[in-house]
Design a protein around this motif. Structure first.
Motif, PDB file in Angstrom:
ATOM      1  N   THR A 128      40.108  41.955  19.169  1.00  0.00           N
ATOM      2  CA  THR A 128      40.519  41.691  20.543  1.00  0.00           C
ATOM      3  C   THR A 128      41.647  42.640  20.935  1.00  0.00           C
ATOM      4  O   THR A 128      42.473  42.995  20.083  1.00  0.00           O
ATOM      5  CB  THR A 128      40.982  40.225  20.727  1.00  0.00           C
ATOM      6  OG1 THR A 128      41.217  39.953  22.111  1.00  0.00           O
ATOM      7  CG2 THR A 128      42.238  39.922  19.933  1.00  0.00           C
ATOM      8  N   GLY A 133      44.108  38.993  24.005  1.00  0.00           N
ATOM      9  CA  GLY A 133      43.744  37.976  23.033  1.00  0.00           C
ATOM     10  C   GLY A 133      44.698  37.916  21.867  1.00  0.00           C
ATOM     11  O   GLY A 133      45.667  38.683  21.781  1.00  0.00           O
ATOM     12  N   GLU A 137      42.026  33.110  17.929  1.00  0.00           N
ATOM     13  CA  GLU A 137      41.394  32.558  19.133  1.00  0.00           C
ATOM     14  C   GLU A 137      39.883  32.540  18.958  1.00  0.00           C
ATOM     15  O   GLU A 137      39.304  33.278  18.166  1.00  0.00           O
ATOM     16  CB  GLU A 137      41.742  33.385  20.365  1.00  0.00           C
ATOM     17  CG  GLU A 137      40.977  34.692  20.482  1.00  0.00           C
ATOM     18  CD  GLU A 137      40.986  35.264  21.894  1.00  0.00           C
ATOM     19  OE1 GLU A 137      40.204  34.787  22.731  1.00  0.00           O
ATOM     20  OE2 GLU A 137      41.778  36.189  22.138  1.00  0.00           O
ATOM     21  N   ASN A 139      36.304  32.660  21.371  1.00  0.00           N
ATOM     22  CA  ASN A 139      35.962  33.111  22.710  1.00  0.00           C
ATOM     23  C   ASN A 139      34.461  33.026  22.976  1.00  0.00           C
ATOM     24  O   ASN A 139      33.653  33.504  22.170  1.00  0.00           O
ATOM     25  CB  ASN A 139      36.440  34.562  22.875  1.00  0.00           C
ATOM     26  CG  ASN A 139      36.441  35.015  24.321  1.00  0.00           C
ATOM     27  OD1 ASN A 139      35.411  35.378  24.868  1.00  0.00           O
ATOM     28  ND2 ASN A 139      37.617  34.996  24.938  1.00  0.00           N
ATOM     29  N   GLY A 221      38.775  30.600  24.809  1.00  0.00           N
ATOM     30  CA  GLY A 221      38.716  31.299  26.088  1.00  0.00           C
ATOM     31  C   GLY A 221      37.350  31.897  26.354  1.00  0.00           C
ATOM     32  O   GLY A 221      36.381  31.638  25.629  1.00  0.00           O
ATOM     33  N   THR A 222      37.279  32.712  27.396  1.00  0.00           N
ATOM     34  CA  THR A 222      36.032  33.383  27.781  1.00  0.00           C
ATOM     35  C   THR A 222      36.326  34.823  28.160  1.00  0.00           C
ATOM     36  O   THR A 222      37.464  35.196  28.430  1.00  0.00           O
ATOM     37  CB  THR A 222      35.369  32.686  28.990  1.00  0.00           C
ATOM     38  OG1 THR A 222      36.238  32.793  30.125  1.00  0.00           O
ATOM     39  CG2 THR A 222      35.068  31.231  28.705  1.00  0.00           C
ATOM     40  N   HIS A 225      32.199  40.408  25.959  1.00  0.00           N
ATOM     41  CA  HIS A 225      32.093  40.849  24.570  1.00  0.00           C
ATOM     42  C   HIS A 225      31.428  42.223  24.548  1.00  0.00           C
ATOM     43  O   HIS A 225      30.347  42.402  25.113  1.00  0.00           O
ATOM     44  CB  HIS A 225      31.282  39.859  23.735  1.00  0.00           C
ATOM     45  CG  HIS A 225      31.934  38.524  23.584  1.00  0.00           C
ATOM     46  ND1 HIS A 225      31.463  37.571  22.710  1.00  0.00           N
ATOM     47  CD2 HIS A 225      33.031  37.968  24.194  1.00  0.00           C
ATOM     48  CE1 HIS A 225      32.235  36.490  22.776  1.00  0.00           C
ATOM     49  NE2 HIS A 225      33.188  36.719  23.682  1.00  0.00           N
TER      50      HIS A 225
END
Length: 343
Positions: A128, A133, A137, A139, A221-222, A225
């Protein structure tokens, strides 16, 4: 009467094998009916065994769903498929776009598995950018972008300060995937408050970075990618990934990984992509901190690597299992498609 009985005696031995064959065929058909898959979990690698040692991407999933299952080898796939009695299946596909997508296609085409209504969770570790990020985390992808489909050149061969990437015509249909927004909304609704593990080593490592996002504790989170076979690294490559994401109209780039766009493509060609999810946990930053070069960050001294790997792979499975268990428990609502958010 004697002639009729005689004819019956001659006919019965001929009929019995046919009846037995017909009955046997029905039994075999029942025994070999394809597994109706509700959720398929695709991991990329495991460290050692599936249980009992250091966990990679698959072990926590395996121990939760398939510890007592019998593996099913699939011709053309790197590893066997595991399934439980509730229709949750999974496999380790292999790392990289070709490796993972070829395994996924072999599984999709195997008649022993009915994946026509399955939800897919592409699950693994990732990097990330420190501006977006943090280590540990988890995602959910909103968009998947292929990092490799285009033209590149050395910086000294272009205009100073300009991008060294140009998209190539002809790749529009498979360089970008907008994942189902309703499915992402469900994922966040069900998993955003998942308790996540952290480590002292990860906490200390985060303090090397000045960015507020990089110093955060793990969260769900979102974002976009970015799928690339090249393990791109450094602030320049990170900026280019964000440039590509914006060029294609996607959200902010937040995760770098090596498989999701390719795996999604083979799923889409057979079953569409409306039931595909990409779930990644960050185990590294895509660049060094301001006091180290990119090469120093890629080849750190002993004891200088980021912590939190063990905690992150456990976090991924904890988050993903919440989504998986909800779909299975409410299959009547999910079988025909993603329910409207809020239902």
């Amino acid at each position: 009467m004697r002639n009729a009985a005689r004819r019956l005696a001659l006919v019965l031995p001929l009929c019995l094998p046919l009846a037995v064959t017909a009955f046997g065929s029905g039994a075999n058909a029942a025994e070999t009916a394809p597994i109706k898959v509700k959720v398929f979990v695709a991991s990329m690698f495991e460290i050692g065994k599936n249980t009992g040692d250091r966990a990679g991407e698959f072990q926590h999933w395996y121990e939760r769903y398939w510890k007592t299952s019998e593996p099913t080898p699939v011709k053309g796939a790197l590893n066997p498929v595991h399934c439980d009695a509730d229709g949750v299946c999974g496999s380790v596909l292999g790392m990289g776009k070709v490796n993972s997508s070829s395994s996924m296609q072999a599984i999709l085409l195997d008649p022993r598995f009915d994946l026509s209504q399955a939800y897919f969770i592409i699950s693994g570790v990732a990097g990330t950018p420190p501006a977006r990020g943090t280590i540990g985390e988890v995602n959910w992808a909103t968009w998947l972008v292929d990092y490799d489909l285009g033209h590149r050149w050395a910086p000294e061969e272009g205009e100073p300060g300009a991008s060294t990437f140009m998209p190539r015509k002809g790749y529009e249909a498979y360089r970008l995937f907008h994942l189902n927004p309703d499915l992402v909304a469900w994922a966040m609704r069900l998993t955003a408050d998942t308790p996540l593990k952290d480590s002292d080593a990860a906490r200390a490592y985060r303090q090397r970075y000045p960015q507020e996002a990089a110093r955060r504790a793990p969260f769900v989170g979102t974002g976009t990618h970015m799928t690339g076979d090249t393990f791109f690294h450094g602030p320049g490559m990170s900026e280019q990934a964000q440039y590509i994401a914006k060029l294609y109209g996607a959200d902010d780039y937040v995760i770098t990984e090596m498989e999701a766009a390719a795996v999604t493509l083979v799923i889409k060609r057979l079953h569409g992509d409306q039931r595909v999810m990409s779930l990644r946990g960050a185990v590294n930053y895509d660049q060094g901190n301001p006091t180290e070069t990119t090469l120093q960050h890629l080849d750190p001294a002993p004891g200088q690597t980021a912590g939190g790997f063990a905690e992150t792979v456990e976090n991924i499975a904890s988050v993903g299992a919440r989504m998986t268990d909800h779909i299975v428990a409410h299959w009547a609502d999910w079988r025909e498609g993603v329910p409207a958010p809020g239902n």
